[in-house]
Design a protein around this motif. Structure first.
Motif, short mmCIF file in Angstrom:
data_model
loop_
_atom_site.label_atom_id
_atom_site.label_comp_id
_atom_site.label_asym_id
_atom_site.label_seq_id
_atom_site.Cartn_x
_atom_site.Cartn_y
_atom_site.Cartn_z
N GLY A 180 0.83 -1.16 0.01
CA GLY A 180 0.19 0.06 -0.07
C GLY A 180 0.80 1.22 -0.06
O GLY A 180 0.62 2.08 -0.56
N TRP A 181 1.78 1.34 0.75
CA TRP A 181 2.80 2.39 0.94
C TRP A 181 3.25 2.85 -0.63
O TRP A 181 3.58 3.82 -0.94
CB TRP A 181 3.79 2.27 1.97
CG TRP A 181 3.33 2.67 3.29
CD1 TRP A 181 3.33 1.44 4.40
CD2 TRP A 181 2.73 3.60 3.95
NE1 TRP A 181 2.82 2.05 5.31
CE2 TRP A 181 2.44 3.37 5.12
CE3 TRP A 181 2.37 4.80 3.34
CZ2 TRP A 181 1.91 4.29 6.01
CZ3 TRP A 181 1.93 5.96 4.37
CH2 TRP A 181 1.76 5.56 5.62
N ALA A 182 3.81 1.88 -1.03
CA ALA A 182 4.42 1.82 -2.36
C ALA A 182 3.46 2.00 -3.45
O ALA A 182 3.89 3.06 -4.56
CB ALA A 182 5.07 0.46 -2.80
N ALA A 183 2.23 1.61 -3.25
CA ALA A 183 1.35 2.11 -4.31
C ALA A 183 0.95 3.94 -4.30
O ALA A 183 0.51 4.40 -5.19
CB ALA A 183 -0.25 1.33 -3.80
N VAL A 184 0.98 4.37 -3.06
CA VAL A 184 0.57 5.62 -2.86
C VAL A 184 1.86 6.38 -3.48
O VAL A 184 1.75 7.45 -4.41
CB VAL A 184 0.85 6.16 -1.42
CG1 VAL A 184 0.84 7.52 -1.25
CG2 VAL A 184 -0.57 5.40 -0.72
N VAL A 185 3.05 6.08 -3.25
CA VAL A 185 4.12 6.62 -3.90
C VAL A 185 4.12 6.81 -5.30
O VAL A 185 4.40 7.73 -6.05
CB VAL A 185 5.48 6.18 -3.51
CG1 VAL A 185 6.57 6.63 -4.22
CG2 VAL A 185 5.71 6.62 -2.21
N ALA A 186 3.76 5.32 -6.09
CA ALA A 186 3.55 5.04 -7.44
C ALA A 186 2.46 6.01 -7.94
O ALA A 186 2.76 6.72 -9.10
CB ALA A 186 3.48 3.78 -7.82
N VAL A 187 1.47 6.23 -7.27
CA VAL A 187 0.49 7.13 -7.96
C VAL A 187 0.47 8.33 -7.89
O VAL A 187 0.30 9.23 -8.86
CB VAL A 187 -1.09 6.67 -6.92
CG1 VAL A 187 -2.09 7.52 -7.35
CG2 VAL A 187 -1.41 5.20 -7.41
N CYS A 188 1.34 8.74 -6.77
CA CYS A 188 1.70 10.27 -6.91
C CYS A 188 2.69 10.67 -8.14
O CYS A 188 2.40 11.73 -8.52
CB CYS A 188 2.15 10.58 -5.58
SG CYS A 188 1.16 10.68 -4.11
N LEU A 189 3.60 9.84 -8.23
CA LEU A 189 4.55 10.19 -9.25
C LEU A 189 4.18 10.01 -10.71
O LEU A 189 4.63 10.57 -11.42
CB LEU A 189 5.72 9.11 -8.89
CG LEU A 189 6.67 9.31 -7.64
CD1 LEU A 189 7.64 8.44 -7.54
CD2 LEU A 189 7.27 10.96 -7.86
N LEU A 190 3.09 9.01 -10.70
CA LEU A 190 2.62 8.65 -12.07
C LEU A 190 1.59 9.75 -12.73
O LEU A 190 1.35 9.89 -13.69
CB LEU A 190 2.05 7.03 -12.16
CG LEU A 190 1.54 6.58 -13.39
CD1 LEU A 190 2.83 6.30 -14.29
CD2 LEU A 190 1.00 5.09 -12.97
N GLY A 191 0.71 9.98 -11.56
CA GLY A 191 -0.46 11.12 -12.20
C GLY A 191 -1.89 10.19 -12.40
O GLY A 191 -1.68 8.93 -12.59
N ALA A 192 -2.85 10.98 -12.64
CA ALA A 192 -4.14 10.34 -12.65
C ALA A 192 -4.32 10.06 -14.21
O ALA A 192 -3.62 10.56 -15.12
CB ALA A 192 -4.98 11.28 -12.45
N ARG A 193 -5.32 9.07 -14.58
CA ARG A 193 -5.42 8.79 -15.82
C ARG A 193 -6.17 10.06 -16.49
O ARG A 193 -7.00 10.68 -15.82
CB ARG A 193 -6.50 7.56 -15.72
CG ARG A 193 -5.83 6.29 -15.36
CD ARG A 193 -7.09 5.03 -15.06
NE ARG A 193 -7.90 5.51 -13.85
CZ ARG A 193 -9.06 4.80 -13.53
NH1 ARG A 193 -9.54 3.92 -14.48
NH2 ARG A 193 -9.83 5.30 -12.77
N ILE A 194 -6.17 9.89 -17.87
CA ILE A 194 -6.78 10.91 -18.76
C ILE A 194 -8.11 10.71 -18.42
O ILE A 194 -8.81 9.92 -18.58
CB ILE A 194 -6.69 10.92 -20.06
CG1 ILE A 194 -5.00 11.05 -20.42
CG2 ILE A 194 -7.16 11.64 -20.84
CD1 ILE A 194 -4.42 10.65 -21.70
N GLY A 195 -8.76 12.05 -18.02
CA GLY A 195 -10.25 11.95 -17.78
C GLY A 195 -10.64 11.92 -16.27
O GLY A 195 -11.92 11.82 -16.15
N LYS A 196 -9.92 11.41 -15.57
CA LYS A 196 -10.19 10.93 -14.12
C LYS A 196 -10.63 12.32 -13.52
O LYS A 196 -11.61 12.35 -12.76
CB LYS A 196 -9.14 10.47 -13.38
CG LYS A 196 -9.42 10.12 -12.00
CD LYS A 196 -10.70 9.38 -12.05
CE LYS A 196 -11.03 8.67 -10.44
NZ LYS A 196 -12.25 8.03 -10.29
N PHE A 197 -9.90 13.52 -13.59
CA PHE A 197 -10.39 14.67 -12.99
C PHE A 197 -10.40 15.81 -14.04
O PHE A 197 -9.58 16.10 -14.77
CB PHE A 197 -9.12 15.06 -11.88
CG PHE A 197 -9.01 13.97 -11.04
CD1 PHE A 197 -9.81 13.94 -9.93
CD2 PHE A 197 -8.06 13.30 -11.01
CE1 PHE A 197 -9.69 12.95 -9.01
CE2 PHE A 197 -7.51 12.26 -10.06
CZ PHE A 197 -8.74 12.09 -8.99
#
Length: 413
Positions: A180-197
């Motif tokens: 879970g901690w690695a997932a948080v870091v990965a999501v922050c560095l990767l950014g959201a999918r196109i169209g999510k926000f």
């Protein structure tokens, strides 16, 4: 010898059940994401379990269970039988592991756990990460970081040597929060999918096969019989049956709580929240399944299920895009379950709660720092995100050159 045989057979059955969980993870992830990325997700899941087992054989098992520690118990002694599996003299006898199981079963059961951490990350970064960098991350995280972190408790390291030892029965923190901690870091560095926000508003991106996601959750629930039941490390009838009862009750309570809270909050009956609530209950009970009464298990599950709903909403508001809810399930409920050991059950007490906090903080530190170093380095060198065109058209076509659901009617004559 008869007791060894009984215990070992149970452990091998549990090993098979934990292996089966990887099918559940795969179904859940592809069900909650879009059709055009199905093959990509399946490829990652197959890569994780195959390479994970090889890495655990070559280095992970001996790194996690070294028997000796240096630097005050933080790091294993790297220079003693580090590479490969070497059968000890008592490895197939009742003297090994107090007659609970053999050396080979010990390796295989723990090896099934090792790959799970990267699987959690896989779901959180689905639909926009490059397959190559993800594979490199998996090799480093599963091969090195997971066993070192695991050694701190399960290998007899410093968390196991506290005056009141940190307790994590089957891995609410050691497995689920590590992912879970690695997932948080990965999501922050990767950014959201196109169209999510869009324009500051959260846009739902529905999964393409909710029945498959439902099957995945039920398979995971079944697999948890081995995940928690096998962590008894014997076929002890009293402790094993109690563990399975608390596991099931927490799962059921988590699902019901998530469904009810979600219905009150969003005014609809959301099946995906129901499913993630079940998983949240399972993750929550995993740290103390052998220490809880049935009533304690229900309370832990109810809280985990409610947490899921609010955690998913918070993650969205923070503009973190987690397609399958992995962070809420594995990290947030993993933390909750770990702290609950100091609040409920046979180990409840102030000293135990403090030890649980120390454990949570220790794993947060190693996982955040190590995953950031790995992923940030990959981002600055080879890049971690696919192009806009690849993301819009689907990773299956661009990274695999195949379609998970080919239209066979085109081949008809």
């Amino acid at each position: 010898m008869e007791l060894l045989t009984t215990n070992n057979v149970w452990m091998m059955v549990c090993t098979a059940l934990v292996f089966f969980m990887h099918l559940g993870f795969a179904f859940l992830e592809i069900g909650l994401t879009r059709q055009k990325n199905t093959l990509n997700i399946l490829f990652k899941n197959i890569f994780i379990i195959t390479v994970g087992l090889l890495l655990y054989c070559l280095i992970g098992f001996n790194l996690m269970y070294p028997g000796t520690f240096s630097l005050g118990g933080l790091l294993p002694d790297y220079f003693i039988d580090l590479f490969g599996l070497s059968l000890p003299e008592n490895g197939l006898t009742p003297e090994y592991a107090d007659g609970g199981y053999t050396y080979w079963t010990d390796f295989l059961f723990q090896g099934m756990f090792a790959a799970t951490a990267a699987t959690i990350v896989s779901g959180a970064v689905a639909e926009r990460i490059k397959i190559g960098p993800f594979m490199i991350f998996t090799i480093l995280y599963v091969g090195i970081i997971y066993p070192i972190a695991g050694s701190w408790k399960w290998g007899g390291g410093f968390l196991d040597q506290l005056e009141t030892p940190f307790y994590d029965f089957a891995g609410s923190t050691l497995v689920h929060s590590v992912g879970g901690w690695a997932a948080v870091v990965a999501v922050c560095l990767l950014g959201a999918r196109i169209g999510k926000f869009k324009n500051g508003k959260i846009q739902a991106i529905p999964g393409h096969n909710i029945p498959l996601a439902t099957a995945g959750v039920l398979i995971l629930w079944l697999g948890w019989f081995g995940f928690n039941g096998g962590s008894v490390l014997s076929a002890d009838p009293g402790l094993t049956s109690l563990t399975l009862v608390t596991t099931c009750l927490a799962a059921a309570a988590g699902g019901v709580a998530a469904a009810m809270v979600s219905a009150i909050k969003f005014k609809n009956l959301d099946l995906t929240m129901f499913l993630n609530g079940i998983l949240g209950g399972l993750v929550g009970i995993t740290a103390g399944a052998d220490q809880m009464s049935p009533g304690d298990a229900i309370i832990i599950g109810l809280v985990a299920g409610a947490i899921i709903v609010f955690a998913v909403s918070l993650i969205d508001r923070l503009k973190l895009d987690d397609p399958v809810g992995a962070i809420a399930v594995h990290l947030v409920c993993g933390i909750w379950g770990t702290l609950a050991v100091g609040m409920f059950g046979a180990l409840a007490g102030f000293d135990q709660f403090i030890s649980q906090l120390i454990g949570v903080a220790s794993y947060a530190a190693i996982c955040i720092v190590s995953s950031f170093i790995i992923i940030y380095t990959l981002k600055k060198t080879v890049g971690i995100r696919v192009s806009e065109k690849e993301e819009l058209e689907g990773l299956d076509a661009h990274e695999h050159g195949m379609d998970a659901y080919p239209d066979f009617r085109l081949n008809e004559h």
